[in-house]
Design a protein around this motif. Structure first.
Motif, PDB file in Angstrom:
ATOM      1  N   ASN A  61     -42.766   3.319   1.654  1.00  0.00           N
ATOM      2  CA  ASN A  61     -41.847   3.948   0.830  1.00  0.00           C
ATOM      3  C   ASN A  61     -42.485   4.713  -0.211  1.00  0.00           C
ATOM      4  OD1 ASN A  61     -38.778   3.200   1.140  1.00  0.00           O
ATOM      5  ND2 ASN A  61     -39.767   1.162   1.423  1.00  0.00           N
ATOM      6  N   LEU A  62     -43.580   4.462  -0.688  1.00  0.00           N
ATOM      7  CA  LEU A  62     -44.438   5.116  -1.541  1.00  0.00           C
ATOM      8  C   LEU A  62     -44.965   6.443  -0.746  1.00  0.00           C
ATOM      9  CD1 LEU A  62     -46.071   2.266  -3.310  1.00  0.00           C
ATOM     10  CD2 LEU A  62     -44.465   4.006  -4.299  1.00  0.00           C
ATOM     11  N   ALA A  65     -42.107   8.778  -0.614  1.00  0.00           N
ATOM     12  CA  ALA A  65     -41.724   9.381  -1.917  1.00  0.00           C
ATOM     13  C   ALA A  65     -42.488  10.600  -2.262  1.00  0.00           C
ATOM     14  CB  ALA A  65     -41.805   8.358  -3.073  1.00  0.00           C
ATOM     15  N   THR A  69     -40.550  10.900  -8.456  1.00  0.00           N
ATOM     16  CA  THR A  69     -40.287   9.847  -9.257  1.00  0.00           C
ATOM     17  C   THR A  69     -39.501   8.684  -8.307  1.00  0.00           C
ATOM     18  OG1 THR A  69     -39.801  10.781 -11.266  1.00  0.00           O
ATOM     19  CG2 THR A  69     -39.011   8.672 -11.283  1.00  0.00           C
ATOM     20  N   VAL A  70     -40.120   7.164  -8.567  1.00  0.00           N
ATOM     21  CA  VAL A  70     -39.723   6.185  -7.820  1.00  0.00           C
ATOM     22  C   VAL A  70     -38.677   5.507  -8.562  1.00  0.00           C
ATOM     23  CG1 VAL A  70     -40.041   4.127  -6.377  1.00  0.00           C
ATOM     24  CG2 VAL A  70     -41.407   6.270  -6.160  1.00  0.00           C
ATOM     25  N   THR A  72     -35.921   2.060  -8.633  1.00  0.00           N
ATOM     26  CA  THR A  72     -35.574   0.941  -7.671  1.00  0.00           C
ATOM     27  C   THR A  72     -34.734   0.214  -8.788  1.00  0.00           C
ATOM     28  OG1 THR A  72     -36.003  -0.552  -6.009  1.00  0.00           O
ATOM     29  CG2 THR A  72     -37.886  -0.277  -8.113  1.00  0.00           C
ATOM     30  N   THR A  84     -43.521  -2.574  -8.332  1.00  0.00           N
ATOM     31  CA  THR A  84     -43.374  -0.954  -8.077  1.00  0.00           C
ATOM     32  C   THR A  84     -43.781  -0.427  -9.307  1.00  0.00           C
ATOM     33  OG1 THR A  84     -41.154  -1.298  -7.162  1.00  0.00           O
ATOM     34  CG2 THR A  84     -41.633   0.830  -8.055  1.00  0.00           C
ATOM     35  N   THR A  95     -42.107   5.863 -12.409  1.00  0.00           N
ATOM     36  CA  THR A  95     -41.102   4.848 -11.920  1.00  0.00           C
ATOM     37  C   THR A  95     -40.163   4.568 -12.737  1.00  0.00           C
ATOM     38  OG1 THR A  95     -42.303   2.985 -12.922  1.00  0.00           O
ATOM     39  CG2 THR A  95     -42.943   3.739 -10.601  1.00  0.00           C
ATOM     40  N   ALA A 152     -35.032  11.508  -8.084  1.00  0.00           N
ATOM     41  CA  ALA A 152     -35.798  10.374  -7.759  1.00  0.00           C
ATOM     42  C   ALA A 152     -35.802   9.931  -6.176  1.00  0.00           C
ATOM     43  CB  ALA A 152     -35.701   9.224  -8.602  1.00  0.00           C
ATOM     44  N   TYR A 153     -36.727   9.469  -5.714  1.00  0.00           N
ATOM     45  CA  TYR A 153     -36.649   8.756  -4.365  1.00  0.00           C
ATOM     46  C   TYR A 153     -36.212   7.190  -4.389  1.00  0.00           C
ATOM     47  CZ  TYR A 153     -38.553   6.682   0.089  1.00  0.00           C
ATOM     48  OH  TYR A 153     -38.389   5.889   1.216  1.00  0.00           O
ATOM     49  N   VAL A 155     -35.391   3.403  -3.656  1.00  0.00           N
ATOM     50  CA  VAL A 155     -35.890   2.207  -3.022  1.00  0.00           C
ATOM     51  C   VAL A 155     -34.985   1.289  -3.305  1.00  0.00           C
ATOM     52  CG1 VAL A 155     -37.714   0.677  -2.820  1.00  0.00           C
ATOM     53  CG2 VAL A 155     -38.253   2.732  -3.159  1.00  0.00           C
TER      54      VAL A 155
END
Length: 305
Positions: A61-62, A65, A69-70, A72, A84, A95, A152-153, A155
């Motif tokens: 997942n990273l 991305a 920005t992640v 979750t 994360t 994050t 953002a991505y 998760v």
């Protein structure tokens, strides 16, 4: 992506994960007197900060991305949020953690959330009703807007999506032919879904849910369908060992964990690993494993802090 579904190159490779993780046999008379070998799959030794299945689920997942920005989701004691946040610090990624429980926003942070913040994660608290609906497109869009993270991505909670499931397939591949039963504690089911797929013929994956509710069977089937287009592997759940639900423990479980750690020199994490090992001892006593069989327990984490 490679043919196995794994990313061909990951930014995380520079952090030097220990893969495959060690497989350790332990002598435990509770299994030996039943004619059963016990192996510990030490995923807790993969990386000092992104331990266990968190590495396997987060890595793809990273990579996907690609520097975004992640964002979750997790509860106040979420191992996934901490992992994360640590990944963000180590890789220089922004994050955002969406935390279940708006009422927590005005309180001092617990040690788990405080670690997230110290690692650079920005926390956004939402009420529990909104959190339950987070997978609905309209609700998710509203949460992203409120968190100022529309680009953002995302998760999902626990890191379980098709990429994560395919990432966990390598766990099964590392254990294929090494054990008759491979057992893992389950939160959102992604690890079990991938593990079962990787084990192949002749191996059985056993999941021990740490939440009550009986919802995981459908979740795991859906994850396998999303990741592989249909069911994969031989797997089952034993839902008797959640001790009241997530983050719930009991004196009996604490005593068991202390004893197991003393016997084998391994610190036992309480929310997942202790419940898994307790279940395996109980199942061995029930005669659930035939004489001559080998059981492997996936050690997905270690105590925090």
């Amino acid at each position: 992506m490679t043919g196995s579904g794994e990313p061909a190159s990951l930014p995380l490779t520079g952090l030097r994960p220990r893969l495959p993780s060690p497989l350790q046999e332990v002598a435990d008379e509770r299994f030996a007197r039943r004619g059963v070998r016990l192996l510990l799959k030490r995923d807790d030794l993969i990386h000092p900060e992104l331990v266990g299945n968190k590495w396997r689920k987060l890595a793809p997942n990273l990579a996907a991305a690609a520097g975004r920005t992640v964002l979750t989701f997790g509860g106040a004691y979420s191992n996934h949020l901490r992992a994360t946040a640590a990944a963000g610090r180590l890789l220089g990624l922004r994050t955002v953690g969406v935390v279940r429980g708006q009422e927590l926003a005005g309180r001092p942070l617990n040690p788990s959330l405080a670690r997230c913040v110290s690692d650079g994660m920005r926390l956004h608290f939402v009420d529990r009703s909104t959190y339950r609906r987070k997978a609905e497109p309209e609700t998710l869009a509203a949460v992203l807007r409120a968190a100022d993270a529309e680009d953002a991505y995302v998760v999902p909670e626990g890191g379980s999506n098709s990429l994560a499931v395919r990432g966990c397939r390598t766990l099964g591949a590392e254990l294929a032919g090494r054990a008759d039963v491979v057992a893992v504690a389950c939160g959102t089911g992604g690890t079990l879904a991938g593990l079962a797929a990787g084990l192949g013929a002749g191996g059985h994956a056993l999941g021990v849910p740490v939440l009550k509710g009986g919802f995981l069977t459908g979740e795991i089937r859906a994850l396998q369908n999303e990741a592989f287009g249909g069911p994969r592997g031989d797997w089952s759940l034993d839902e008797r060992f959640h001790f009241g639900g997530y983050a719930r423990t009991a004196e009996e479980l604490d005593a068991f964990a202390e004893d197991f750690g003393h016997r084998h020199g391994i610190p036992v994490e309480r929310l997942y690993v202790a419940k898994l090992l307790y279940a395996l001892v109980a199942l061995a006593e029930e005669g659930a494993f035939p004489r001559g069989s080998t059981v492997a327990a996936v050690i997905t984490g270690r105590p925090f802090p």
